[in-house]
Design a protein around this motif. Structure first.
Motif, PDB file in Angstrom:
ATOM      1  N   ARG A   1       0.749  -1.425   0.181  1.00  0.00           N
ATOM      2  CA  ARG A   1       0.120  -0.017  -0.094  1.00  0.00           C
ATOM      3  C   ARG A   1       0.951   1.263  -0.001  1.00  0.00           C
ATOM      4  NH1 ARG A   1      -5.650   0.207   3.176  1.00  0.00           N
ATOM      5  NH2 ARG A   1      -6.670  -1.485   1.983  1.00  0.00           N
ATOM      6  N   VAL A   2       2.261   0.992   0.161  1.00  0.00           N
ATOM      7  CA  VAL A   2       2.967   2.375   0.079  1.00  0.00           C
ATOM      8  C   VAL A   2       4.083   2.037  -0.875  1.00  0.00           C
ATOM      9  CG1 VAL A   2       4.345   4.044   1.414  1.00  0.00           C
ATOM     10  CG2 VAL A   2       2.511   2.666   2.474  1.00  0.00           C
TER      11      VAL A   2
ATOM     12  N   PRO B   1      15.755  13.973  -1.530  1.00  0.00           N
ATOM     13  CA  PRO B   1      15.892  12.721  -2.171  1.00  0.00           C
ATOM     14  C   PRO B   1      14.661  11.701  -2.036  1.00  0.00           C
ATOM     15  CG  PRO B   1      18.047  13.103  -0.973  1.00  0.00           C
ATOM     16  CD  PRO B   1      16.972  14.335  -0.525  1.00  0.00           C
ATOM     17  N   LEU B   2      14.284  11.545  -0.687  1.00  0.00           N
ATOM     18  CA  LEU B   2      12.904  10.573  -0.694  1.00  0.00           C
ATOM     19  C   LEU B   2      12.057  11.746  -0.703  1.00  0.00           C
ATOM     20  CD1 LEU B   2      11.617   8.181  -0.104  1.00  0.00           C
ATOM     21  CD2 LEU B   2      11.870   8.480   2.298  1.00  0.00           C
ATOM     22  N   GLY B   3      11.250  11.890  -1.928  1.00  0.00           N
ATOM     23  CA  GLY B   3      10.448  12.860  -2.266  1.00  0.00           C
ATOM     24  C   GLY B   3       9.070  12.539  -1.716  1.00  0.00           C
ATOM     25  N   GLU B   4       8.776  11.150  -1.617  1.00  0.00           N
ATOM     26  CA  GLU B   4       7.258  10.948  -1.190  1.00  0.00           C
ATOM     27  C   GLU B   4       7.182   9.464  -0.772  1.00  0.00           C
ATOM     28  OE1 GLU B   4       3.007  11.846  -3.532  1.00  0.00           O
ATOM     29  OE2 GLU B   4       4.864  11.292  -4.772  1.00  0.00           O
ATOM     30  N   LEU B   5       6.478   9.626  -0.001  1.00  0.00           N
ATOM     31  CA  LEU B   5       5.559   7.946   0.386  1.00  0.00           C
ATOM     32  C   LEU B   5       4.381   8.170  -0.328  1.00  0.00           C
ATOM     33  CD1 LEU B   5       6.317   7.724   4.330  1.00  0.00           C
ATOM     34  CD2 LEU B   5       7.753   7.169   2.446  1.00  0.00           C
ATOM     35  N   ALA B   6       4.216   7.264  -1.322  1.00  0.00           N
ATOM     36  CA  ALA B   6       2.937   7.131  -2.153  1.00  0.00           C
ATOM     37  C   ALA B   6       2.167   6.058  -1.846  1.00  0.00           C
ATOM     38  CB  ALA B   6       3.262   7.220  -3.728  1.00  0.00           C
ATOM     39  N   CYS B   7       0.970   6.312  -1.147  1.00  0.00           N
ATOM     40  CA  CYS B   7       0.146   5.589  -0.346  1.00  0.00           C
ATOM     41  C   CYS B   7      -1.241   5.302  -1.465  1.00  0.00           C
ATOM     42  CB  CYS B   7      -0.249   5.795   1.073  1.00  0.00           C
ATOM     43  SG  CYS B   7       1.211   6.340   1.864  1.00  0.00           S
ATOM     44  N   ASP B   8      -1.677   4.101  -1.003  1.00  0.00           N
ATOM     45  CA  ASP B   8      -3.207   3.779  -1.372  1.00  0.00           C
ATOM     46  C   ASP B   8      -4.163   4.277  -0.262  1.00  0.00           C
ATOM     47  OD1 ASP B   8      -2.424   2.862  -4.170  1.00  0.00           O
ATOM     48  OD2 ASP B   8      -2.641   0.740  -3.277  1.00  0.00           O
ATOM     49  N   GLY B   9      -4.867   4.895  -0.534  1.00  0.00           N
ATOM     50  CA  GLY B   9      -5.852   5.449   0.586  1.00  0.00           C
ATOM     51  C   GLY B   9      -6.975   6.423   0.391  1.00  0.00           C
ATOM     52  N   THR B  10      -7.862   6.463   1.220  1.00  0.00           N
ATOM     53  CA  THR B  10      -9.156   7.349   1.263  1.00  0.00           C
ATOM     54  C   THR B  10      -8.618   8.980   1.552  1.00  0.00           C
ATOM     55  OG1 THR B  10      -9.960   6.930   3.313  1.00  0.00           O
ATOM     56  CG2 THR B  10     -10.600   5.414   1.731  1.00  0.00           C
ATOM     57  N   ARG B  11      -9.400   9.792   1.000  1.00  0.00           N
ATOM     58  CA  ARG B  11      -9.379  11.061   1.535  1.00  0.00           C
ATOM     59  C   ARG B  11      -9.588  11.156   3.104  1.00  0.00           C
ATOM     60  NH1 ARG B  11     -12.090  15.434   3.566  1.00  0.00           N
ATOM     61  NH2 ARG B  11     -11.180  17.650   2.816  1.00  0.00           N
TER      62      ARG B  11
ATOM     63  N   LYS C   1       7.016  14.209   1.265  1.00  0.00           N
ATOM     64  CA  LYS C   1       5.306  14.064   1.396  1.00  0.00           C
ATOM     65  C   LYS C   1       4.899  12.908   1.687  1.00  0.00           C
ATOM     66  CE  LYS C   1       4.731  18.526  -1.317  1.00  0.00           C
ATOM     67  NZ  LYS C   1       4.509  18.915  -2.725  1.00  0.00           N
ATOM     68  N   VAL C   2       3.773  12.611   2.156  1.00  0.00           N
ATOM     69  CA  VAL C   2       2.802  11.704   2.304  1.00  0.00           C
ATOM     70  C   VAL C   2       1.540  11.783   1.714  1.00  0.00           C
ATOM     71  CG1 VAL C   2       2.211   9.725   3.799  1.00  0.00           C
ATOM     72  CG2 VAL C   2       4.030  10.972   4.700  1.00  0.00           C
ATOM     73  N   ALA C   3       1.586  10.892   0.858  1.00  0.00           N
ATOM     74  CA  ALA C   3       0.310  11.212  -0.221  1.00  0.00           C
ATOM     75  C   ALA C   3      -0.434   9.965  -0.318  1.00  0.00           C
ATOM     76  CB  ALA C   3       0.806  11.517  -1.720  1.00  0.00           C
ATOM     77  N   TRP C   4      -1.894  10.026  -0.439  1.00  0.00           N
ATOM     78  CA  TRP C   4      -2.738   8.965  -0.537  1.00  0.00           C
ATOM     79  C   TRP C   4      -3.683   9.130  -2.005  1.00  0.00           C
ATOM     80  CZ3 TRP C   4      -1.492  11.482   3.623  1.00  0.00           C
ATOM     81  CH2 TRP C   4      -1.074  10.762   4.642  1.00  0.00           C
ATOM     82  N   GLY C   5      -3.798   8.081  -2.802  1.00  0.00           N
ATOM     83  CA  GLY C   5      -4.235   8.182  -4.127  1.00  0.00           C
ATOM     84  C   GLY C   5      -5.708   8.592  -4.288  1.00  0.00           C
ATOM     85  N   GLY C   6      -6.299   8.355  -3.187  1.00  0.00           N
ATOM     86  CA  GLY C   6      -7.860   8.355  -3.158  1.00  0.00           C
ATOM     87  C   GLY C   6      -8.586   7.021  -3.608  1.00  0.00           C
ATOM     88  N   PRO C   7      -9.928   7.128  -3.583  1.00  0.00           N
ATOM     89  CA  PRO C   7     -10.465   5.784  -3.976  1.00  0.00           C
ATOM     90  C   PRO C   7     -10.447   5.510  -5.419  1.00  0.00           C
ATOM     91  CG  PRO C   7     -12.058   7.483  -3.278  1.00  0.00           C
ATOM     92  CD  PRO C   7     -10.738   8.054  -2.986  1.00  0.00           C
ATOM     93  N   PRO C   8     -10.671   4.258  -5.816  1.00  0.00           N
ATOM     94  CA  PRO C   8     -11.194   2.976  -5.188  1.00  0.00           C
ATOM     95  C   PRO C   8      -9.773   2.431  -4.258  1.00  0.00           C
ATOM     96  CG  PRO C   8     -11.145   2.678  -7.449  1.00  0.00           C
ATOM     97  CD  PRO C   8     -10.866   3.952  -7.436  1.00  0.00           C
ATOM     98  N   VAL C   9      -9.870   2.014  -3.214  1.00  0.00           N
ATOM     99  CA  VAL C   9      -8.914   1.531  -2.472  1.00  0.00           C
ATOM    100  C   VAL C   9      -9.076   0.067  -2.450  1.00  0.00           C
ATOM    101  CG1 VAL C   9      -7.672   1.504  -0.320  1.00  0.00           C
ATOM    102  CG2 VAL C   9      -8.486   3.667  -1.395  1.00  0.00           C
TER     103      VAL C   9
END
Length: 246
Positions: free
Chosen positions: A62-63, A126-136, A168-176
């Motif tokens: 998920r990340v 250098p570590l620009g983002e933790l890109a996560c699956d997740g809801t708003r 940044k820590v980001a969540w891609g929004g639904p559907p999860v």
């Protein structure tokens, strides 16, 4: 001090090997612990802790991590370094016109080397983002939990960032995708007032899962993702308990 995001823990078959790979990319010093390996973070960069986890994960991660580049040359060097250290190219359906490069680390975990002209991650380090699956909902939860502002909130997608800037820590929004089993990655947080912070998190939508050996508390966020909160001494001891229950 408020609740602080210390590191992302990642289950690993070989924590030291994987830490060395990521230490070369970011670059950061690898700190050997008893059974784990840590790439310490800073006020602007989230740490990475690699913990033993031999069993295959029952679900896609998920990340995944986004590594930034500041020039075409640096991007190419990062890719070459990753391949030399046991990484490989990964086809996840990216389009030819997309300029980020998708790779897998030595244990098969996907990550992206981001193109230098990417404005969203400019200046994030250098570590620009933790890109996560997740809801708003979960993005809003973490904004409140960490007291980090929402730097992106559009069409169900959210991102938070420390007031100091950096990762940044980001969540891609639904559907999860539905969650089955335990996550292979978990956020690790430091609390000066452990009991008070746990009470606050539960009141804001977290679920308390239990107390771990050494006194750390495991919780789940509103999307069901496990995370661990402990005092500074727990993490300073180089605990391998962040993968407890795996």
């Amino acid at each position: 001090m408020p609740l602080r995001l210390s590191a992302l823990a990642l289950d690993s078959r070989d924590p030291v090997l994987r830490a060395r790979f990521w230490g070369a990319l970011l670059p950061r010093e690898v700190v050997r612990e008893r059974t784990t390996a840590l790439l310490p973070g800073t006020e602007r960069q989230v740490g990475l802790r690699f913990v033993p986890g031999d069993a295959p994960a029952p679900e896609p991660a998920r990340v995944h991590l986004h590594v930034t580049s500041t020039s075409e040359e640096q991007r190419d060097v990062l890719v070459t370094t990753a391949l030399d250290l046991g990484g490989r190219h990964l086809d996840v359906g990216q389009l030819p016109e997309e300029r980020h490069i998708v790779l897998a680390d030595p244990e098969g975990a996907a990550f992206c080397v981001i193109e230098p002209e990417n404005s969203f991650l400019a200046g994030c380090g250098p570590l620009g983002e933790l890109a996560c699956d997740g809801t708003r909902e979960v993005g809003v939860f973490w904004s409140r939990a960490l007291n980090w502002p929402l730097v992106w909130d559009s069409d169900g997608e959210t991102a938070v960032q420390s007031p100091a800037g950096g990762t940044k820590v980001a969540w891609g929004g639904p559907p999860v995708a539905p969650k089955h089993g335990r996550s292979r990655q978990r956020l690790e947080l430091v609390a000066d007032d452990l009991a008070g912070e746990v009470e606050r998190l539960v009141a804001d939508g977290a679920v308390r899962l239990g107390t771990l050996p050494g006194g750390a508390v495991e919780l789940a966020d509103p999307d069901g993702n496990e995370f661990v909160v402990a005092d500074e001494d727990y993490w300073a001891a180089g605990s391998s308990r962040s993968n407890a229950g795996a």
